[in-house]
Design a protein around this motif. Structure first.
Motif, mmCIF file in Angstrom:
data_model
loop_
_atom_site.group_PDB
_atom_site.id
_atom_site.type_symbol
_atom_site.label_atom_id
_atom_site.label_comp_id
_atom_site.label_asym_id
_atom_site.label_seq_id
_atom_site.Cartn_x
_atom_site.Cartn_y
_atom_site.Cartn_z
ATOM 1 N N GLY A 12 0.819 -1.206 0.000
ATOM 2 C CA GLY A 12 0.000 0.000 0.000
ATOM 3 C C GLY A 12 0.854 1.256 0.000
ATOM 4 O O GLY A 12 0.547 2.237 -0.709
ATOM 5 N N GLN A 13 1.964 1.243 0.755
ATOM 6 C CA GLN A 13 2.861 2.396 0.793
ATOM 7 C C GLN A 13 3.459 2.675 -0.583
ATOM 8 O O GLN A 13 3.643 3.831 -0.967
ATOM 9 N N LEU A 14 3.764 1.636 -1.322
ATOM 10 C CA LEU A 14 4.323 1.820 -2.667
ATOM 11 C C LEU A 14 3.342 2.518 -3.592
ATOM 12 O O LEU A 14 3.740 3.164 -4.568
ATOM 13 N N LEU A 15 2.056 2.405 -3.262
ATOM 14 C CA LEU A 15 1.013 3.028 -4.083
ATOM 15 C C LEU A 15 0.487 4.320 -3.450
ATOM 16 O O LEU A 15 -0.516 4.871 -3.905
ATOM 17 N N GLY A 16 1.135 4.768 -2.400
ATOM 18 C CA GLY A 16 0.703 5.999 -1.741
ATOM 19 C C GLY A 16 -0.545 5.827 -0.900
ATOM 20 O O GLY A 16 -1.298 6.787 -0.697
ATOM 21 N N LEU A 17 -0.757 4.626 -0.383
ATOM 22 C CA LEU A 17 -1.934 4.326 0.440
ATOM 23 C C LEU A 17 -1.437 3.934 1.835
ATOM 24 O O LEU A 17 -1.102 2.772 2.078
ATOM 25 N N PRO A 18 -1.390 4.882 2.788
ATOM 26 C CA PRO A 18 -0.745 4.620 4.077
ATOM 27 C C PRO A 18 -1.579 3.881 5.109
ATOM 28 O O PRO A 18 -1.058 3.460 6.129
ATOM 29 N N THR A 19 -2.880 3.707 4.857
ATOM 30 C CA THR A 19 -3.739 3.059 5.853
ATOM 31 C C THR A 19 -4.455 1.862 5.235
ATOM 32 O O THR A 19 -4.646 1.783 4.010
ATOM 33 N N LEU A 20 -4.854 0.937 6.097
ATOM 34 C CA LEU A 20 -5.583 -0.236 5.608
ATOM 35 C C LEU A 20 -6.901 0.183 4.974
ATOM 36 O O LEU A 20 -7.321 -0.384 3.958
ATOM 37 N N LYS A 21 -7.551 1.186 5.540
ATOM 38 C CA LYS A 21 -8.819 1.663 4.978
ATOM 39 C C LYS A 21 -8.630 2.177 3.561
ATOM 40 O O LYS A 21 -9.437 1.888 2.668
ATOM 41 N N SER A 22 -7.560 2.960 3.334
ATOM 42 C CA SER A 22 -7.334 3.511 1.988
ATOM 43 C C SER A 22 -7.004 2.400 0.993
ATOM 44 O O SER A 22 -7.400 2.472 -0.178
ATOM 45 N N ILE A 23 -6.322 1.360 1.447
ATOM 46 C CA ILE A 23 -5.996 0.228 0.560
ATOM 47 C C ILE A 23 -7.264 -0.521 0.173
ATOM 48 O O ILE A 23 -7.508 -0.814 -1.004
ATOM 49 N N LEU A 24 -8.113 -0.804 1.170
ATOM 50 C CA LEU A 24 -9.336 -1.559 0.907
ATOM 51 C C LEU A 24 -10.341 -0.754 0.096
ATOM 52 O O LEU A 24 -11.082 -1.301 -0.719
ATOM 53 N N THR A 25 -10.372 0.548 0.315
ATOM 54 C CA THR A 25 -11.285 1.403 -0.450
ATOM 55 C C THR A 25 -10.972 1.340 -1.940
ATOM 56 O O THR A 25 -11.876 1.357 -2.785
ATOM 57 N N LEU A 314 9.020 8.261 8.649
ATOM 58 C CA LEU A 314 7.778 7.817 9.289
ATOM 59 C C LEU A 314 6.653 8.826 9.071
ATOM 60 O O LEU A 314 5.518 8.450 8.753
ATOM 61 N N LYS A 315 6.984 10.108 9.227
ATOM 62 C CA LYS A 315 5.930 11.130 9.237
ATOM 63 C C LYS A 315 5.603 11.682 7.850
ATOM 64 O O LYS A 315 4.422 11.861 7.512
ATOM 65 N N HIS A 316 6.620 11.937 7.041
ATOM 66 C CA HIS A 316 6.389 12.615 5.763
ATOM 67 C C HIS A 316 6.237 11.654 4.583
ATOM 68 O O HIS A 316 5.478 11.935 3.656
ATOM 69 N N VAL A 317 6.971 10.544 4.621
ATOM 70 C CA VAL A 317 6.907 9.595 3.507
ATOM 71 C C VAL A 317 5.819 8.550 3.744
ATOM 72 O O VAL A 317 4.944 8.340 2.907
ATOM 73 N N LEU A 318 5.860 7.905 4.903
ATOM 74 C CA LEU A 318 4.895 6.857 5.206
ATOM 75 C C LEU A 318 3.598 7.394 5.807
ATOM 76 O O LEU A 318 2.613 6.666 5.898
ATOM 77 N N LYS A 319 3.631 8.668 6.223
ATOM 78 C CA LYS A 319 2.429 9.344 6.736
ATOM 79 C C LYS A 319 1.785 8.557 7.885
ATOM 80 O O LYS A 319 0.596 8.249 7.877
ATOM 81 N N PHE A 338 5.035 0.559 11.394
ATOM 82 C CA PHE A 338 5.496 1.609 10.487
ATOM 83 C C PHE A 338 7.021 1.710 10.514
ATOM 84 O O PHE A 338 7.647 2.003 9.493
ATOM 85 N N SER A 339 7.609 1.459 11.676
ATOM 86 C CA SER A 339 9.069 1.506 11.785
ATOM 87 C C SER A 339 9.712 0.385 10.973
ATOM 88 O O SER A 339 10.778 0.575 10.381
ATOM 89 N N LEU A 340 9.068 -0.771 10.962
ATOM 90 C CA LEU A 340 9.573 -1.871 10.138
ATOM 91 C C LEU A 340 9.521 -1.495 8.656
ATOM 92 O O LEU A 340 10.456 -1.771 7.897
ATOM 93 N N LEU A 341 8.447 -0.835 8.257
ATOM 94 C CA LEU A 341 8.350 -0.370 6.871
ATOM 95 C C LEU A 341 9.428 0.667 6.574
ATOM 96 O O LEU A 341 10.047 0.650 5.503
ATOM 97 N N ALA A 342 9.663 1.579 7.527
ATOM 98 C CA ALA A 342 10.664 2.624 7.334
ATOM 99 C C ALA A 342 12.058 2.035 7.170
ATOM 100 O O ALA A 342 12.880 2.551 6.400
ATOM 101 N N LEU A 343 12.346 0.952 7.889
ATOM 102 C CA LEU A 343 13.638 0.281 7.747
ATOM 103 C C LEU A 343 13.828 -0.226 6.324
ATOM 104 O O LEU A 343 14.886 -0.035 5.708
ATOM 105 N N HIS A 344 12.794 -0.847 5.774
ATOM 106 C CA HIS A 344 12.895 -1.385 4.414
ATOM 107 C C HIS A 344 12.913 -0.276 3.368
ATOM 108 O O HIS A 344 13.552 -0.432 2.314
ATOM 109 N N VAL A 345 12.241 0.833 3.638
ATOM 110 C CA VAL A 345 12.309 1.981 2.728
ATOM 111 C C VAL A 345 13.748 2.478 2.630
ATOM 112 O O VAL A 345 14.244 2.804 1.543
#
Length: 354
Positions: A12-25, A314-319, A338-345
């Motif tokens: 979802g982050q790769l597509l600019g969708l930071p939340t589960l709700k935005s991904i499912l929508t 965490l705040k500006h990229v992954l929102k 989110f921190s785990l995602l930030a590590l991989h980013v």
């Protein structure tokens, strides 16, 4: 199941969708995944959630240390691995009144540099390690506020230093575990800013095989050549020496290394004074390692810039603040994943830039 959701969040982050709700929508009109995720969170205890992510971070670091240990010993000084400690304020609205009452000791008003104003939220203290330009988060804990803090905003919770001491001791336990696994690492440096300039943190570093690097308070006293002086006098001496230096060598920046007795810490320290490129301000840092070379001290000190980039990711990229939580428990889970995602980013960004 948890790994499956982590992968969904990452995609979802790769597509600019930071939340589960935005991904499912966007991809799935059903809310069944949200129900599954909520049930997963309910089944896991706070300790289980924390330990799952901390174990993953410890394994990442163990692998990196093992790679580094196989290289020549000089690699540790040329490309240092530095333990870094800092905190950041995360704006969060708790919608559950009961959740607010339970977390009133650490939830409150803080000044946020991100928003340049006072916000409600948590101040999370993080200890991690910088290796090869990547910040590996290791341990997180929210600082508790004292009762005096309840009615006003603060830049730093009163309990942040005690949390820092606790995290440094946890580092000591982890480093001993590395030794038991046969992974030998030298005594590393811990870099922190003036907010964590503390005798208690210094003593925790000494007890856990860390060299302490921090920024002295301007009002503190130092003993130099049998004279008690404040930082202003030391900077004045730096300026005089710098002026003489530039007359003969205007291409090389001036760096001043001096030993001193830091009175409030009751320790001999090495002070290092220098200017950042193009800056008019004189920077002052210190360490308790009396044998350190100026270049090594600066190199380890500047490693702390990577934790600042980590928080910005965490705040500006992954929102991270777009993903809302209703209680402290969910906030902790959110911060860890989110921190785990930030590590991989960071890993992806570094791989692309090489």
């Amino acid at each position: 199941m948890l790994l499956k959701f982590i992968k969904i969040f990452f995609l979802g982050q790769l597509l600019g969708l930071p939340t589960l709700k935005s991904i499912l929508t966007k991809f799935d009109k059903s809310n069944q995944r949200q129900i599954d995720f909520a049930n997963l969170v309910k089944r896991l205890s706070n300790n289980q959630i924390q330990r799952i992510f901390e174990t993953a971070y410890e394994q990442y670091l163990a692998q990196e240390f093992q790679k580094k240990a196989k290289k020549h010993a000089s690699n540790w000084s040329r490309e240092p691995a530095t333990v870094v400690l800092d905190d950041s304020v995360f704006m969060t609205w708790l919608s559950e009144q009961e959740a607010f009452e339970v977390t009133a000791d650490c939830y409150g008003k803080f000044f946020s540099g991100q928003f340049a104003k006072v916000v409600f939220g948590f101040q999370a203290v993080c200890l991690g390690v910088v290796i090869d330009g990547i910040y590996y988060p290791l341990y997180f804990e929210c600082a508790q506020k004292s009762k005096k803090d309840d009615s006003k905003a603060t830049k730093k919770a009163k309990g942040s230093k005690s949390v820092a001491v606790k995290l440094v001791h946890r580092w000591g336990t982890f480093s001993k575990e590395l030794e038991r696994q046969g992974i030998k690492i030298p005594r590393l440096y811990l870099s922190c800013d003036s907010g964590y300039n503390s005798k208690e943190i210094l003593e925790a570093c000494e007890a856990n095989r860390l060299h302490y690097v921090s920024v002295p308070k301007a009002v503190h006293n130092f003993g130099i050549y049998y004279t008690t002086v404040k930082q202003d006098a030391i900077i004045k001496d730096f300026l005089t020496r710098e002026e003489k230096h530039l007359k003969t060598n205007d291409k090389e920046p001036f760096v001043y290394r001096v030993t001193a007795y830091y009175k409030c810490l009751d320790r001999d320290v090495v002070l290092l004074l220098f200017r950042l490129k193009g800056s008019k301000k004189v920077s002052v840092i210190y360490t308790t390692n009396m044998d350190v070379m100026a270049v090594t001290l600066r190199r380890n000190w500047f490693q702390r810039t990577y934790i600042e980039q980590f928080f910005k990711t965490l705040k500006h990229v992954l929102k991270i603040q777009e993903a809302r939580t209703t209680n402290k428990r969910n906030f902790d889970f959110k911060l860890l994943r989110f921190s785990l995602l930030a590590l991989h980013v960071q890993k992806i960004t570094r791989a692309v830039s090489i």
